[in-house]
Write an enzyme that holds these catalytic residues in place. Sequence first.
Site, PDB file in Angstrom:
ATOM      1  N   GLY A 143       0.849  -1.189   0.000  1.00  0.00           N
ATOM      2  CA  GLY A 143       0.000   0.000   0.000  1.00  0.00           C
ATOM      3  C   GLY A 143       0.882   1.235   0.000  1.00  0.00           C
ATOM      4  N   SER A 144       0.786   2.080  -1.002  1.00  0.00           N
ATOM      5  CA  SER A 144       1.796   3.111  -1.162  1.00  0.00           C
ATOM      6  C   SER A 144       1.385   4.113  -2.237  1.00  0.00           C
ATOM      7  CB  SER A 144       3.126   2.459  -1.517  1.00  0.00           C
ATOM      8  OG  SER A 144       2.908   1.406  -2.445  1.00  0.00           O
TER       9      SER A 144
END
Length: 229
Positions: free
Chosen positions: A187-188
């Site tokens: 997640g980024s």
Amino acid sequence: MRMRDTFIKPMHPEGIKFVAIFAAITVVLFMLANFLGWIGVGLTVWCYYFFRDPERVTPTREGLVISPADGIVSLIEPAVPPKELGMSDEALTRVSVFMSVFNCHINRAPVAGEVKAVAYRPGKFFNASLDKASVDNERNSLCIEMADGRELAVVQIAGLVARRIVCFVTPGAKLGTGERFGLIRFGSRLDVYLPNGVAPQVRIGQTMIAGETILADLMVTDEGSSSPE
């Protein structure tokens, strides 16, 4: 395309050890209780899909900037590229693509060119959708010089859950548009700093597909006219 190919995607080798860990935990959960085991099965399948690495069809027209990540455009604003890249201190248009834990996390080159610099900087782990994530979070930055001499920066930014940025290239590498250059777990966000005067062709909230969605056109300026060759 066969129906099987719609649901079963290739997995990047980076994901093998994580899927193995999830699978081993699932076996233990089944020994404790069936319902816990099925939860483990669901998480194992999710982990496999997180590391999926599907083939993409990249537009071939010269001058296009392609999205480096799957996700949603979360920010479009002027900003100075990371100083560790050694680029100009002039503010450029920054387009941020936020990746949730359900997006494919393989990162692809937005343009073709030579990697002039790769710079990793440790940092914090704020939610990657926040503006301050570009400044404060762990990041890995690339400066790509195109054939016409212009430079573009693309920055991998770790998020609230992500704890590991992976980059496959080093300075001097030659990248083709849409070529894989890294990934982030889990997640980024990816920031793209467009060359001076280049206008983005996307809007906040738009869904992006890495290696396929057109982010900008190098031949279109902020005023909407074509730039001279």
